[in-house]
Design a protein around this motif. Structure first.
Motif, PDB file in Angstrom:
ATOM      1  N   TYR A  79       0.724  -1.174   0.020  1.00 16.46           N
ATOM      2  CA  TYR A  79       0.064   0.023   0.010  1.00 16.46           C
ATOM      3  C   TYR A  79       0.958   1.108   0.011  1.00 16.46           C
ATOM      4  CZ  TYR A  79      -1.988   3.792   2.452  1.00 16.46           C
ATOM      5  OH  TYR A  79      -2.243   5.358   3.146  1.00 16.46           O
ATOM      6  N   VAL A  80       1.918   1.338   0.809  1.00 19.21           N
ATOM      7  CA  VAL A  80       2.660   2.345   0.825  1.00 19.21           C
ATOM      8  C   VAL A  80       3.387   2.923  -0.525  1.00 19.21           C
ATOM      9  CG1 VAL A  80       4.936   3.186   1.755  1.00 19.21           C
ATOM     10  CG2 VAL A  80       3.215   2.143   3.339  1.00 19.21           C
ATOM     11  N   VAL A  81       4.173   1.749  -0.942  1.00 19.62           N
ATOM     12  CA  VAL A  81       4.513   1.866  -2.546  1.00 19.62           C
ATOM     13  C   VAL A  81       3.651   2.312  -3.344  1.00 19.62           C
ATOM     14  CG1 VAL A  81       5.505   0.824  -4.377  1.00 19.62           C
ATOM     15  CG2 VAL A  81       6.373   0.089  -2.023  1.00 19.62           C
ATOM     16  N   TYR A  82       2.401   1.908  -3.391  1.00 13.16           N
ATOM     17  CA  TYR A  82       1.306   2.228  -4.400  1.00 13.16           C
ATOM     18  C   TYR A  82       0.972   3.898  -4.135  1.00 13.16           C
ATOM     19  CZ  TYR A  82      -3.353   2.687  -6.394  1.00 13.16           C
ATOM     20  OH  TYR A  82      -4.317   3.083  -7.336  1.00 13.16           O
ATOM     21  N   SER A  83       0.941   4.204  -2.860  1.00 12.15           N
ATOM     22  CA  SER A  83       0.380   5.589  -2.393  1.00 12.15           C
ATOM     23  C   SER A  83       1.495   6.593  -2.907  1.00 12.15           C
ATOM     24  CB  SER A  83      -0.055   5.354  -1.238  1.00 12.15           C
ATOM     25  OG  SER A  83      -1.104   5.027  -0.768  1.00 12.15           O
ATOM     26  N   VAL A  84       2.693   6.307  -2.577  1.00  9.19           N
ATOM     27  CA  VAL A  84       3.859   7.201  -2.968  1.00  9.19           C
ATOM     28  C   VAL A  84       3.810   7.249  -4.577  1.00  9.19           C
ATOM     29  CG1 VAL A  84       6.269   7.735  -2.758  1.00  9.19           C
ATOM     30  CG2 VAL A  84       5.123   6.914  -0.929  1.00  9.19           C
ATOM     31  N   LEU A  88       3.112  12.164   2.188  1.00  7.95           N
ATOM     32  CA  LEU A  88       3.746  11.286   2.968  1.00  7.95           C
ATOM     33  C   LEU A  88       3.502  11.012   4.319  1.00  7.95           C
ATOM     34  CD1 LEU A  88       7.508  12.095   1.872  1.00  7.95           C
ATOM     35  CD2 LEU A  88       6.177  10.316   1.018  1.00  7.95           C
ATOM     36  N   GLY A  89       3.017  12.281   4.797  1.00 10.68           N
ATOM     37  CA  GLY A  89       2.315  11.915   6.258  1.00 10.68           C
ATOM     38  C   GLY A  89       1.078  11.334   6.200  1.00 10.68           C
ATOM     39  N   PRO A 143       1.109  29.590  -2.589  1.00 14.47           N
ATOM     40  CA  PRO A 143       2.051  29.695  -1.651  1.00 14.47           C
ATOM     41  C   PRO A 143       2.234  28.208  -0.897  1.00 14.47           C
ATOM     42  CG  PRO A 143       0.154  31.487  -1.564  1.00 14.47           C
ATOM     43  CD  PRO A 143      -0.162  30.557  -2.629  1.00 14.47           C
ATOM     44  N   THR A 144       2.461  27.412  -1.548  1.00  7.71           N
ATOM     45  CA  THR A 144       2.815  26.062  -1.035  1.00  7.71           C
ATOM     46  C   THR A 144       4.225  25.603  -1.468  1.00  7.71           C
ATOM     47  OG1 THR A 144       0.257  25.486  -1.240  1.00  7.71           O
ATOM     48  CG2 THR A 144       2.134  23.684  -0.957  1.00  7.71           C
ATOM     49  N   SER A 145       4.893  25.270  -0.588  1.00 12.15           N
ATOM     50  CA  SER A 145       6.353  24.755  -0.710  1.00 12.15           C
ATOM     51  C   SER A 145       6.428  23.374  -1.081  1.00 12.15           C
ATOM     52  CB  SER A 145       7.282  24.987   0.405  1.00 12.15           C
ATOM     53  OG  SER A 145       6.762  23.978   1.467  1.00 12.15           O
ATOM     54  N   ARG A 146       7.382  23.014  -1.868  1.00 12.06           N
ATOM     55  CA  ARG A 146       7.642  21.476  -2.186  1.00 12.06           C
ATOM     56  C   ARG A 146       7.451  20.573  -1.038  1.00 12.06           C
ATOM     57  NH1 ARG A 146      12.169  21.160  -6.893  1.00 12.06           N
ATOM     58  NH2 ARG A 146      11.686  22.986  -8.133  1.00 12.06           N
ATOM     59  N   VAL A 147       8.136  21.122   0.106  1.00 12.39           N
ATOM     60  CA  VAL A 147       8.149  20.209   1.276  1.00 12.39           C
ATOM     61  C   VAL A 147       6.566  20.049   1.928  1.00 12.39           C
ATOM     62  CG1 VAL A 147       8.986  20.226   3.878  1.00 12.39           C
ATOM     63  CG2 VAL A 147      10.588  20.756   2.088  1.00 12.39           C
ATOM     64  N   ALA A 148       6.021  21.151   1.917  1.00 19.29           N
ATOM     65  CA  ALA A 148       4.717  21.156   2.308  1.00 19.29           C
ATOM     66  C   ALA A 148       3.791  20.014   1.361  1.00 19.29           C
ATOM     67  CB  ALA A 148       4.312  22.488   2.404  1.00 19.29           C
ATOM     68  N   TRP A 149       4.165  20.368   0.131  1.00 17.60           N
ATOM     69  CA  TRP A 149       3.358  19.340  -0.816  1.00 17.60           C
ATOM     70  C   TRP A 149       3.489  18.030  -0.587  1.00 17.60           C
ATOM     71  CZ3 TRP A 149       5.527  17.412  -5.579  1.00 17.60           C
ATOM     72  CH2 TRP A 149       4.584  16.794  -6.438  1.00 17.60           C
ATOM     73  N   ALA A 176      10.308   7.582  -0.333  1.00 12.37           N
ATOM     74  CA  ALA A 176      10.465   8.983  -0.161  1.00 12.37           C
ATOM     75  C   ALA A 176      11.983   9.452  -0.417  1.00 12.37           C
ATOM     76  CB  ALA A 176      10.089   9.447   1.120  1.00 12.37           C
ATOM     77  N   LEU A 177      12.890   8.787  -0.287  1.00 12.02           N
ATOM     78  CA  LEU A 177      14.164   9.047  -0.727  1.00 12.02           C
ATOM     79  C   LEU A 177      14.387   8.799  -2.198  1.00 12.02           C
ATOM     80  CD1 LEU A 177      17.063   9.194   0.361  1.00 12.02           C
ATOM     81  CD2 LEU A 177      17.452   6.913   0.233  1.00 12.02           C
TER      82      LEU A 177
END
Length: 549
Positions: free
Chosen positions: A374-379, A409-410, A398-404, A463-464
């Protein structure tokens, strides 16, 4: 008038012929695009046969030990999982393979063509690439026909490889050919069904999800029918999966049920062409439901948007994993009933001579690599947001890449946590209900919670890769899931090297409740997962968005 009347048939004939214009080029193009997926699916099916054929003599090296395993397949719960249980009164390795594992070959083959047809038809229309292709000399029905031809080629290759590997394991040729043909016909049947679902909806996920739901319904109908009696019941014959398993390879060797599967495949393809002729390119016959004129407050930020986009995956994967956990839990008493005669090698898989606790620990591991999938599919869904350009639209605000990316990921991490904990709770409850041992509830919840950081390591890895090497996300992510599956199911029986076992994050926590809980591996794995996410987000800030591959 005469000239007009003369040319009309010519134009009609030309239009009819051009409906498949460019078919050869499209088939070659699709095969070129599937140069990685094609061997992965087909070889994966063949390797599954090799693994089972090699593992069975290790699990049960004597006829007595093989016979002792038969009750697991003969019980109603066992038949629900595996099929009608033909030929178990005179058990052999090939009959055990047919009764216990062939149904899953058919399911994987069906998934193979569901994804294949969706990828080459609806996904192409959704992204706009189909419109560019149709601007060339390409007929109206060419993309769908090419996708079905590629599905036919893939299915035939998969069937040939499955047959060859089954024969190489010493199985009877007739039964092996029948298993291979079952793979071919079931795969083509669901290719036809998917060809219909892609006409109904505008979105690839919905089309694949609808075809997957039909596959799930076919499994449930077959399971309920086979639970009713050994050899199946009338309900077993209401499912294409039931038709395939009713061929009874290595026992009855019946060929004619495959004609039912073939007939359904042909009927579905005919319906797909009729429906395609009635819709516009890019549209679906079922109109998409209009959203609210104003978005809710919770959609105003990246977390709300990520939760909305990931919601379907959480519900679909979570529902399936939880349902499997409940059914596995209900199987606990059956395992205990045959525990005294169970082959010693199965104790190695469960990791304990105490069958109940070993079985609960094994179920937690099973949930672990399903949740990792599921994790792989969702990423990958996050990667799809980037490649489609929708991510760029979010980043224009006004959304940063980290926030997006971090919000996605969260949400995936929260989804994985919820899936593991709910599965642990309901699996333990099901086991307790059939055994009367209510301590299994706490044991199951803690066993699943113990493995959660290991699952999140897969999230960190994805994520990496997404941050630094996004084009390799699918390959690396699914390879890790494959390693986890192999280690969890086959490594103990096949004396796999320790370095291979260590590659699976699930092999590092304590085997709770067989072993005492250890906090250090859990903390280390959690740290690795968090580090992977952070380093991946750093990589995202340093690379070009919309990096295609």
């Amino acid at each position: 008038m005469t000239a007009t009347a003369t040319r009309a048939p010519e134009r009609a004939a030309t239009g009819e012929a051009s409906a498949l214009a460019g078919l050869g080029a499209m088939v070659r193009f699709m095969l070129r695009r599937d140069r990685i997926k094609f061997p992965a699916w087909t070889l994966g099916l063949a390797l599954f046969v090799v693994y089972i054929g090699s593992a069975l003599p290790v699990i049960a090296p004597t006829e007595q030990e093989l016979t002792a395993s038969v009750p697991m397949l003969q019980q109603p719960i066992g038949r629900m999982f595996t099929g009608p249980a033909y030929g178990l009164d005179a058990i052999t390795y090939e009959r055990f393979f047919s009764a216990g594992y062939v149904a899953y070959l058919y399911i994987v083959a069906a998934l193979m063509t569901i994804f294949l047809v969706t990828r080459h038809t609806r996904t192409e229309e959704q992204t706009g690439r189909a419109e560019l292709i149709r601007a060339n000399v390409v007929g109206r029905h060419t993309p769908l026909t090419a996708a079905l031809v590629v599905a036919l080629i893939t299915s035939l290759v998969a069937g040939l490889l499955v047959t060859a590997t089954a024969v190489s394991q010493g199985f009877a040729v007739t039964g092996s050919v029948l298993v291979g043909l079952g793979v071919v016909f079931v795969a083509l049947c669901f290719a036809g069904i998917t060809a219909v679902t892609v006409q109904l909806t505008e979105y690839s996920r919905a089309a694949a999800g609808l075809a997957g739901a039909i596959l799930g319904l076919a499994f449930i109908i077959r399971a309920l029918g086979d639970m009713a009696a050994i050899g199946g019941s009338a309900l077993s014959w209401a499912s294409p999966l039931g038709w395939a398993t009713q061929t009874a390879p290595f026992v009855l060797d019946r060929w004619w049920p495959l004609a039912l599967v073939a007939a359904l495949a042909v009927a579905a393809v005919v319906v797909a062409y009729l429906l395609q002729a009635r819709r516009d390119l890019g549209a679906g016959l079922v109109a998409a439901r209009q959203g609210r004129p104003e978005a809710g407050r919770w959609l105003a930020g990246p977390w709300g948007l990520a939760a909305r986009l990931q919601r379907s995956a959480i519900l679909a994967w979570g529902g399936g994993i939880v349902a499997l956990g409940v059914v596995d839990g209900l199987f606990t008493q059956t395992m205990l009933d045959v525990g005294d005669t169970m082959p010693e090698a199965l104790g190695q898989v469960f990791g304990s001579d105490a069958l109940a606790t070993g079985y609960l620990a094994f179920l937690a591991v099973f949930s672990g690599y399903m949740t990792a999938a599921y994790v792989v599919y969702s990423v990958q869904a996050l990667r799809a947001e980037e490649r489609s350009g929708r991510g760029e639209a979010v980043l224009a605000t006004p959304t940063s890449r980290v926030a997006w990316a971090g919000s996605h990921l969260g949400v995936v991490a929260l989804g994985a946590s919820g899936i593991m904990l709910v599965t642990g709770l309901l699996t333990g409850t099901a086991a307790a209900a059939v055994t009367g041992t209510w301590s299994f509830v706490a044991d199951s919840v803690l066993a699943h919670a113990n493995l959660l950081p290991a699952v999140l390591v897969v999230l960190g890895l994805c994520a990496l890769v997404f941050g630094w090497l996004p084009r390799f996300l699918g390959i690396i992510g699914w390879t890790m899931v494959g390693v986890m599956f192999f280690v969890g199911n086959f490594a103990p029986m096949m004396d796999a090297p320790q370095w291979l076992i260590d590659l699976s994050p699930l092999s590092h926590p304590a085997n709770y409740p067989v072993e005492e809980f250890e906090i250090v591996p859990v903390l280390v794995l959690a740290g690795i997962a968090l580090t992977g996410v952070l380093v991946g987000l750093v990589g995202l800030t340093r690379r070009e968005v919309l990096q295609r591959g």
